[in-house]
Design a protein around this motif. Structure first.
Motif, mmCIF file in Angstrom:
data_model
loop_
_atom_site.group_PDB
_atom_site.id
_atom_site.type_symbol
_atom_site.label_atom_id
_atom_site.label_comp_id
_atom_site.label_asym_id
_atom_site.label_seq_id
_atom_site.Cartn_x
_atom_site.Cartn_y
_atom_site.Cartn_z
ATOM 1 N N GLY A 18 87.340 56.187 71.227
ATOM 2 C CA GLY A 18 86.461 57.099 71.948
ATOM 3 C C GLY A 18 87.217 57.910 72.981
ATOM 4 N N LYS A 19 88.161 57.250 73.648
ATOM 5 C CA LYS A 19 88.945 57.945 74.663
ATOM 6 C C LYS A 19 90.004 58.863 74.050
ATOM 7 C CE LYS A 19 88.315 54.646 78.396
ATOM 8 N NZ LYS A 19 88.947 54.024 79.577
ATOM 9 N N LEU A 20 90.556 58.439 72.929
ATOM 10 C CA LEU A 20 91.603 59.235 72.287
ATOM 11 C C LEU A 20 91.053 60.442 71.526
ATOM 12 C CD1 LEU A 20 93.785 56.321 70.844
ATOM 13 C CD2 LEU A 20 94.524 57.979 72.571
ATOM 14 N N LYS A 21 89.790 60.399 71.190
ATOM 15 C CA LYS A 21 89.225 61.424 70.305
ATOM 16 C C LYS A 21 89.485 62.856 70.774
ATOM 17 C CE LYS A 21 85.214 60.479 68.560
ATOM 18 N NZ LYS A 21 83.744 60.336 68.386
ATOM 19 N N GLY A 41 93.302 46.868 63.960
ATOM 20 C CA GLY A 41 92.562 46.082 64.941
ATOM 21 C C GLY A 41 91.098 45.885 64.595
ATOM 22 N N MET A 42 90.249 45.958 65.623
ATOM 23 C CA MET A 42 88.814 45.740 65.453
ATOM 24 C C MET A 42 88.178 46.753 64.519
ATOM 25 S SD MET A 42 87.796 44.814 69.405
ATOM 26 C CE MET A 42 86.032 44.756 69.084
ATOM 27 N N HIS A 43 88.793 47.932 64.396
ATOM 28 C CA HIS A 43 88.262 48.950 63.481
ATOM 29 C C HIS A 43 88.086 48.410 62.064
ATOM 30 C CE1 HIS A 43 88.355 52.417 66.085
ATOM 31 N NE2 HIS A 43 89.644 52.309 66.326
ATOM 32 N N MET A 44 88.947 47.472 61.668
ATOM 33 C CA MET A 44 88.996 47.027 60.287
ATOM 34 C C MET A 44 88.137 45.791 60.027
ATOM 35 S SD MET A 44 90.890 49.363 59.129
ATOM 36 C CE MET A 44 90.957 48.723 57.462
ATOM 37 N N GLU A 53 85.380 53.623 59.701
ATOM 38 C CA GLU A 53 84.594 54.682 59.079
ATOM 39 C C GLU A 53 84.270 55.794 60.080
ATOM 40 O OE1 GLU A 53 81.258 52.611 57.447
ATOM 41 O OE2 GLU A 53 82.318 52.103 55.595
ATOM 42 N N GLU A 54 84.152 55.430 61.353
ATOM 43 C CA GLU A 54 83.910 56.444 62.378
ATOM 44 C C GLU A 54 85.127 57.339 62.537
ATOM 45 O OE1 GLU A 54 82.921 56.714 67.170
ATOM 46 O OE2 GLU A 54 82.487 54.869 66.075
ATOM 47 N N VAL A 55 86.315 56.750 62.438
ATOM 48 C CA VAL A 55 87.551 57.529 62.503
ATOM 49 C C VAL A 55 87.622 58.477 61.302
ATOM 50 C CG1 VAL A 55 90.063 57.444 62.633
ATOM 51 C CG2 VAL A 55 88.701 55.625 63.695
ATOM 52 N N GLU A 56 87.337 57.937 60.133
ATOM 53 C CA GLU A 56 87.438 58.727 58.905
ATOM 54 C C GLU A 56 86.410 59.850 58.863
ATOM 55 O OE1 GLU A 56 86.941 55.583 56.143
ATOM 56 O OE2 GLU A 56 89.075 55.084 56.071
ATOM 57 N N ARG A 57 85.287 59.636 59.517
ATOM 58 C CA ARG A 57 84.211 60.620 59.497
ATOM 59 C C ARG A 57 84.635 61.947 60.121
ATOM 60 N NH1 ARG A 57 80.792 57.526 61.825
ATOM 61 N NH2 ARG A 57 80.098 56.500 59.934
ATOM 62 N N PRO A 266 76.857 45.181 67.248
ATOM 63 C CA PRO A 266 78.294 44.913 67.155
ATOM 64 C C PRO A 266 79.130 46.056 67.717
ATOM 65 C CG PRO A 266 77.216 44.427 65.071
ATOM 66 C CD PRO A 266 76.208 45.170 65.916
ATOM 67 N N SER A 267 78.647 47.288 67.533
ATOM 68 C CA SER A 267 79.377 48.456 67.990
ATOM 69 C C SER A 267 78.405 49.621 68.103
ATOM 70 C CB SER A 267 80.510 48.800 67.010
ATOM 71 O OG SER A 267 81.274 49.879 67.476
ATOM 72 N N MET A 268 78.860 50.678 68.762
ATOM 73 C CA MET A 268 78.048 51.879 68.915
ATOM 74 C C MET A 268 78.996 53.056 69.027
ATOM 75 S SD MET A 268 75.052 52.577 71.780
ATOM 76 C CE MET A 268 74.024 51.263 71.116
ATOM 77 N N ARG A 269 78.654 54.163 68.395
ATOM 78 C CA ARG A 269 79.486 55.352 68.516
ATOM 79 C C ARG A 269 79.689 55.711 69.978
ATOM 80 N NH1 ARG A 269 77.733 59.882 64.014
ATOM 81 N NH2 ARG A 269 77.888 58.549 62.171
ATOM 82 N N PHE A 270 80.914 56.129 70.321
ATOM 83 C CA PHE A 270 81.281 56.322 71.718
ATOM 84 C C PHE A 270 80.344 57.298 72.422
ATOM 85 C CE2 PHE A 270 84.228 58.110 75.033
ATOM 86 C CZ PHE A 270 84.319 56.955 75.790
ATOM 87 N N GLU A 271 80.082 58.446 71.809
ATOM 88 C CA GLU A 271 79.212 59.428 72.451
ATOM 89 C C GLU A 271 77.806 58.883 72.641
ATOM 90 O OE1 GLU A 271 82.492 61.749 70.498
ATOM 91 O OE2 GLU A 271 81.194 60.071 69.931
ATOM 92 N N TYR A 272 77.336 58.106 71.683
ATOM 93 C CA TYR A 272 75.996 57.524 71.790
ATOM 94 C C TYR A 272 75.954 56.475 72.895
ATOM 95 C CZ TYR A 272 74.423 59.877 67.546
ATOM 96 O OH TYR A 272 74.059 60.828 66.621
ATOM 97 N N PHE A 273 77.040 55.703 73.009
ATOM 98 C CA PHE A 273 77.102 54.718 74.091
ATOM 99 C C PHE A 273 77.087 55.409 75.448
ATOM 100 C CE2 PHE A 273 79.635 52.431 77.235
ATOM 101 C CZ PHE A 273 78.876 51.269 77.357
ATOM 102 N N LEU A 274 77.824 56.514 75.571
ATOM 103 C CA LEU A 274 77.864 57.223 76.847
ATOM 104 C C LEU A 274 76.482 57.756 77.225
ATOM 105 C CD1 LEU A 274 81.232 59.189 76.603
ATOM 106 C CD2 LEU A 274 80.751 57.143 77.961
#
Length: 387
Positions: A18-21, A41-44, A53-57, A266-274
């Motif tokens: 999210g920060k690197l995007k 890491g956790m992405h996998m 999949e969020e990265v690939e999107r 388990p996770s949430m898209r970074f922009e949605y979390f913000l």
């Protein structure tokens, strides 16, 4: 720019991605750079939402996925596996720069591979302190890296204290502020619709293991779960990271399943979390989001325990020991907590600043051979002696 530069960016968690995007998008669209994203890491892990999949999107042209762990691996195992996988990849594509972020073992692996292969390595958000093993990793990454992209002048000063070359430390702010100040954040109604959150008012619970306090972790998370249940408030709960002890936290979270006042993800898209954070009544736990992102929105933080020790503090962050009476008391007076808006990590132009720095030919002349810069002790006396 004299030649097209090849850059490998390593991402291992939903948070660092999210920060690197903003930086990744800037590099991808620039014809002067060839971006390669090493996803691990956790992405996998499906347990954490399979966020690769969020990265690939986002449609990056060059993405390499690498599984660096299984359920039984400790942090040192993960470090070793990441070094092996990234080393093979780096030897194959021969990048001009490896870029890592923060204080996770994947960042340490990236800096290690860069140092041992004489590949220029950049570290984002070095020079910060937290008081846990994360801080040790962050400073180790600093010493292995050649260039440093820090969030503020205070972090820069720490790197100078660590003996880094003055001209290798660049203040760009924190890239997540770029996202927070942009128009990319979805509306709160969109977030609630996507994640099926029916709460009008809610707190966010985000609690991670402190590996140096593993023997006390079960008691800590039991206290936290007991008190959020007793508070009578509604909560959005985000899974912990995958440090040693995460399963203990998830076991306690089972007590929240089926309770209509809790939604667990388990996770949430970074922009949605913000966006979710921006609209929250408060955040409770020990996540860095509570001491970095929440103050930018003026959202109060109940910071539990030691994980964020020594971090930059804002008035809206209240430190609370993980004891039943103390946690219950602070939860009973959420409405009285300060809601000051403060931002100590930049103005939202980190990607522009970063791009300007690496566009200079002088940046690429930073030597692969590092050396320690001695400075007079008087310049850095902290005044921590007896008063």
């Amino acid at each position: 720019m004299l030649k097209r530069r090849k850059i490998v960016v390593l991402t291992g968690t939903r948070a660092d991605f999210g920060k690197l995007k903003p930086l990744l998008l800037r590099l991808e669209e620039d014809p002067n750079f060839e971006l390669h994203v090493f996803v691990t890491g956790m992405h996998m892990l499906s347990k954490y939402g399979y966020t690769c999949e969020e990265v690939e999107r986002l449609g990056f042209k060059n993405i390499y996925r690498f599984i660096n762990q299984n359920a039984s691996d400790s942090m040192d195992h993960i470090l070793a596996k990441t070094v092996m996988g990234l080393s093979d990849y780096v030897r194959e594509i021969r990048p001009d720069l490896i870029l890592v972020h923060g204080d996770r073992v994947e960042a340490l692996a990236g800096a290690t591979v860069g140092a041992l292969n004489n590949v220029l390595t950049g570290h984002i958000e070095g020079g910060e302190v937290s008081g846990t093993v994360d801080e040790l990793i962050r400073h180790a990454v600093t010493k292995l890296s050649h260039a440093h992209f820090v969030a503020n002048a205070e972090a820069r000063t720490r790197l100078i204290q660590l003996g880094e070359v003055d001209g290798s430390v660049f203040v760009i702010g924190s890239p997540d502020i770029d996202v927070m100040k942009s128009d990319a954040l979805p509306s709160i109604s969109e977030v609630k619709r996507r994640y099926e959150i029916g709460f009008e008012h809610y707190g966010i619970l985000a609690f991670h293991p402190v590996t140096s306090e593993f023997d006390d972790l079960r008691r800590q998370i039991r206290v936290v779960v007991d008190q959020v249940i007793s508070s009578g408030r509604d909560y959005v709960v985000i899974y912990p990271n995958n440090d040693h002890g995460t399963d203990i936290i998830l076991e306690e979270y089972q007590r929240l399943r089926g309770n209509p006042r809790f939604r667990i993800y388990p996770s949430m898209r970074f922009e949605y979390f913000l966006s979710l954070l921006r609209d929250a009544d408060f955040i409770i736990g020990n996540s860095s989001a509570g001491v970095r992102e929440a103050p930018h929105f003026g959202v109060p933080t109940i910071n539990l325990g030691s994980r964020q020790n020594n971090r930059v503090r804002c008035r809206s962050v209240v430190d609370v020991p993980i004891e039943p009476a103390e946690v219950a008391e602070i939860l009973s007076r959420i409405e009285q907590l300060p809601r000051d808006v403060e931002s100590l990590f930049g103005e939202g132009d980190s990607a522009v600043r970063f791009r300007a720095i690496i566009a200079e030919e002088s940046f690429w002349q930073l030597p692969a051979q590092k050396y320690f810069v001695d400075r007079p002790l008087a310049e850095h006396q902290s005044g921590h002696g007896c008063q």
